[in-house]
Design a protein around this motif. Structure first.
Motif, mmCIF file in Angstrom:
data_model
loop_
_atom_site.group_PDB
_atom_site.id
_atom_site.type_symbol
_atom_site.label_atom_id
_atom_site.label_comp_id
_atom_site.label_asym_id
_atom_site.label_seq_id
_atom_site.Cartn_x
_atom_site.Cartn_y
_atom_site.Cartn_z
ATOM 1 N N GLY A 3 12.337 10.148 -3.420
ATOM 2 C CA GLY A 3 10.903 10.157 -3.785
ATOM 3 C C GLY A 3 10.740 9.160 -4.917
ATOM 4 O O GLY A 3 11.240 8.792 -6.085
ATOM 5 N N LYS A 4 9.679 8.258 -5.238
ATOM 6 C CA LYS A 4 9.076 7.352 -6.128
ATOM 7 C C LYS A 4 8.890 8.914 -7.644
ATOM 8 O O LYS A 4 9.762 7.832 -7.881
ATOM 9 C CB LYS A 4 7.960 7.156 -6.165
ATOM 10 C CG LYS A 4 7.724 6.505 -4.132
ATOM 11 C CD LYS A 4 6.252 5.666 -4.821
ATOM 12 C CE LYS A 4 5.480 7.025 -4.197
ATOM 13 N NZ LYS A 4 5.511 7.330 -2.683
ATOM 14 N N GLN A 5 8.644 9.492 -7.364
ATOM 15 C CA GLN A 5 8.306 10.080 -8.569
ATOM 16 C C GLN A 5 9.739 10.938 -9.433
ATOM 17 O O GLN A 5 9.698 10.366 -10.502
ATOM 18 C CB GLN A 5 7.690 11.553 -8.704
ATOM 19 C CG GLN A 5 7.116 11.702 -10.059
ATOM 20 C CD GLN A 5 6.171 10.902 -11.204
ATOM 21 O OE1 GLN A 5 5.200 10.731 -10.421
ATOM 22 N NE2 GLN A 5 6.767 10.569 -12.370
ATOM 23 N N THR A 29 0.822 -1.375 -0.658
ATOM 24 C CA THR A 29 0.211 0.016 -0.107
ATOM 25 C C THR A 29 0.439 1.322 -0.169
ATOM 26 O O THR A 29 0.226 2.620 -0.493
ATOM 27 C CB THR A 29 -0.798 -0.068 1.344
ATOM 28 O OG1 THR A 29 0.126 0.051 2.585
ATOM 29 C CG2 THR A 29 -1.803 -1.850 1.315
ATOM 30 N N GLY A 30 2.414 1.070 -0.118
ATOM 31 C CA GLY A 30 2.645 2.257 0.104
ATOM 32 C C GLY A 30 4.038 1.631 0.189
ATOM 33 O O GLY A 30 5.077 1.331 0.374
ATOM 34 N N LEU A 31 4.918 2.965 -0.556
ATOM 35 C CA LEU A 31 5.978 3.227 -1.225
ATOM 36 C C LEU A 31 7.229 3.872 -0.986
ATOM 37 O O LEU A 31 6.435 5.290 -0.821
ATOM 38 C CB LEU A 31 6.231 2.359 -2.771
ATOM 39 C CG LEU A 31 5.606 1.579 -3.451
ATOM 40 C CD1 LEU A 31 5.452 1.738 -4.548
ATOM 41 C CD2 LEU A 31 6.727 -0.095 -2.779
ATOM 42 N N GLY A 32 8.639 4.006 -0.687
ATOM 43 C CA GLY A 32 9.392 5.071 -0.393
ATOM 44 C C GLY A 32 10.862 4.965 -0.441
ATOM 45 O O GLY A 32 11.539 3.250 -0.746
ATOM 46 N N LEU A 41 14.551 5.960 -13.997
ATOM 47 C CA LEU A 41 14.977 5.227 -14.306
ATOM 48 C C LEU A 41 14.355 4.863 -15.810
ATOM 49 O O LEU A 41 14.598 4.474 -16.735
ATOM 50 C CB LEU A 41 13.926 4.112 -13.413
ATOM 51 C CG LEU A 41 14.202 3.798 -12.288
ATOM 52 C CD1 LEU A 41 13.345 2.657 -11.257
ATOM 53 C CD2 LEU A 41 16.062 3.498 -11.818
ATOM 54 N N LEU A 42 13.087 5.878 -15.986
ATOM 55 C CA LEU A 42 12.618 6.049 -17.424
ATOM 56 C C LEU A 42 13.476 6.149 -18.390
ATOM 57 O O LEU A 42 13.402 6.419 -19.232
ATOM 58 C CB LEU A 42 11.286 6.217 -17.292
ATOM 59 C CG LEU A 42 10.585 5.116 -16.571
ATOM 60 C CD1 LEU A 42 8.705 5.917 -16.654
ATOM 61 C CD2 LEU A 42 10.683 4.260 -16.848
ATOM 62 N N ASP A 43 14.239 7.419 -17.583
ATOM 63 C CA ASP A 43 15.562 8.046 -18.119
ATOM 64 C C ASP A 43 16.474 7.364 -19.002
ATOM 65 O O ASP A 43 17.264 8.369 -19.581
ATOM 66 C CB ASP A 43 15.259 9.759 -18.157
ATOM 67 C CG ASP A 43 14.401 10.368 -18.393
ATOM 68 O OD1 ASP A 43 13.136 9.604 -18.831
ATOM 69 O OD2 ASP A 43 13.907 11.414 -17.657
ATOM 70 N N GLY A 44 17.117 6.493 -17.990
ATOM 71 C CA GLY A 44 18.203 5.863 -17.689
ATOM 72 C C GLY A 44 19.002 6.840 -17.367
ATOM 73 O O GLY A 44 20.297 6.344 -17.969
#
Length: 415
Positions: free
Chosen positions: A19-21, A8-11, A27-30
């Motif tokens: 922070g997750k964002q 239910t939660g990630l950090g 990660l997506l940008d490599g």
């Protein structure tokens, strides 16, 4: 029938983003943050007349931020591992809205032992000739339980709390233990936290000497050094990180009901086993056993796994063994990427951080790229390339392996 365990939660805090964002965008940008390690106590001290050794490289968190609402009392004496734990836990806690759960029904399991080595080296060096001036607080802050106590005090956790050590599998084994704790009714919510492992030059030198850590071959090009599953790999590259995963109990088949909380995934099953081996070498049989047990406990076939987040450390023999274990376990069809190629190897934190990366990818329907996978060890694998790609992941497998023959695997179902 045992209850479900849902996340239910990630950090997360890491060198590529806090922070997750920020972490997931990186990660997506490599993106990567590898360079010469600069924290005090991370490079070999130069003796009189001695040649300075090539510098150790890795990825360090540039500016660790704590939430402005977090109590400041006592933070001056909190270690880097402790501050990272507070930051990751704060994010996961508030996403899961754990303030709505009774404190005595919340547990905490910290994956990682000996996580404050650099801080201890600095403290001892500062008073090498005058040990009687050591601060009395050293008597408890050198213990792993100090990070546990710090977190339980800051968040008023009144259930159980303890640390566990499973080397580089510590973070994932902590997640597995949290799953089992909520299923057994020991807690309604349990936080698994992979602790930041704060290495000093002693550990870095030993890991380098034994051939586990990457050599100085890429000292002039640190971004090229971390090469999981690539033929030119020569060991892992250290990366500071900490990950927190909130696991909660929900009755089988029921919807999660706490307002404002949207679970990421259900842990369908997991396994941990050891090889009866004190040393760092991997075991094909042990890795296959943990994967197959996890699949069996999850009531899944290998064919149902869409994506595998592997251990993929960049070890010479470890990467070869892991690919063979995945193939022999029937997982050669699944998509693979290498989180450590971007973040570095967080050691005790790695398994928890990679669970965070996996669940973020499952929710978004996008897989992050691999770095430095120029000459893959084997052809025919579905490695994500140099750019993020769309992928509908219903079931995922995370694999985490540690020195001393520790093998672990977890199966996840997207919610």
């Amino acid at each position: 029938m045992s209850p479900d365990a849902v996340v239910t939660g990630l950090g997360v805090v890491s060198a590529v983003g806090q922070g997750k964002q920020a972490f997931f965008d990186a990660l997506l940008d490599g993106r990567q943050a590898f360079g010469v390690l600069r924290r005090p106590g991370r490079q070999l001290p130069a003796g009189d007349g001695e040649t300075v050794a090539p510098p150790f490289i890795g990825a360090e968190i540039a500016d660790l931020q704590l939430c402005a609402t977090m109590p400041r009392k006592g933070l001056r004496t909190v270690s880097l591992a402790g501050r990272a734990a507070l930051a990751a836990l704060h994010e996961a806690w508030h996403e899961a809205r754990l303030d709505q759960v009774r404190p005595e029904r919340i547990g905490l399991i910290i994956g990682g032992s000996n996580v404050q080595q650099r801080e201890l080296v600095l403290a001892q060096a500062a008073l090498a000739g005058e040990p009687w001036f050591i601060a009395p607080a050293y008597g408890h802050t050198f213990l792993d339980s100090d990070v546990c106590g710090l977190c339980t005090e800051a968040f008023n956790i009144r259930g159980f709390a303890y640390t566990l050590g499973a080397a580089s599998a510590s973070g994932q084994v902590a997640v597995l233990q949290a799953v089992e704790a909520v299923r057994a009714g020991q807690a309604d919510a349990c936080i698994a936290l992979g602790a930041l492992t704060d290495l000093s030059y002693w550990e870095l030198q030993a890991l380098s000497s034994m051939g586990a850590m990457g050599s100085a071959r890429f000292a002039g090009e640190p971004a090229m050094a971390c090469r999981p599953f690539d033929r030119d790999r020569d060991g892992f590259i250290f990366g500071e990180a900490c990950g927190a995963v909130v696991v909660e109990r929900v009755e089988r088949g029921a919807a999660f009901e706490r307002a404002g909380v949207q679970p990421y995934a259900r842990c369908l099953g997991g396994a941990v086993n050891v090889d009866g081996n004190r040393h760092p070498n991997p075991s094909l049989a042990g890795e296959c056993l943990s994967i197959r047990r996890a699949l069996r406990r999850a009531a899944l076939t290998a064919a149902q796994i869409d994506y595998v987040n592997p251990h993929a450390s960049g070890s010479r023999i470890g990467d070869e063994t892991e690919l063979l274990a995945l193939r022999e376990s029937g997982l050669a069809h699944a998509w693979l990427n290498t989180t450590k190629s971007l973040t570095g190897h967080g050691l005790a934190a790695a398994g928890a951080v990679e669970v965070v990366a996996t669940l973020l990818q499952m929710r978004s329907g996008r897989l992050h790229p691999c770095r430095n996978l120029d000459r893959p060890l084997e052809a025919g694998w579905n490695f994500v390339g140099t750019a993020a790609q769309a992928c509908d992941v219903e079931h995922a497998l995370t694999v985490s392996i540690g020195f001393g023959g520790v093998n672990s695997a977890l199966c996840w179902q997207r919610l």
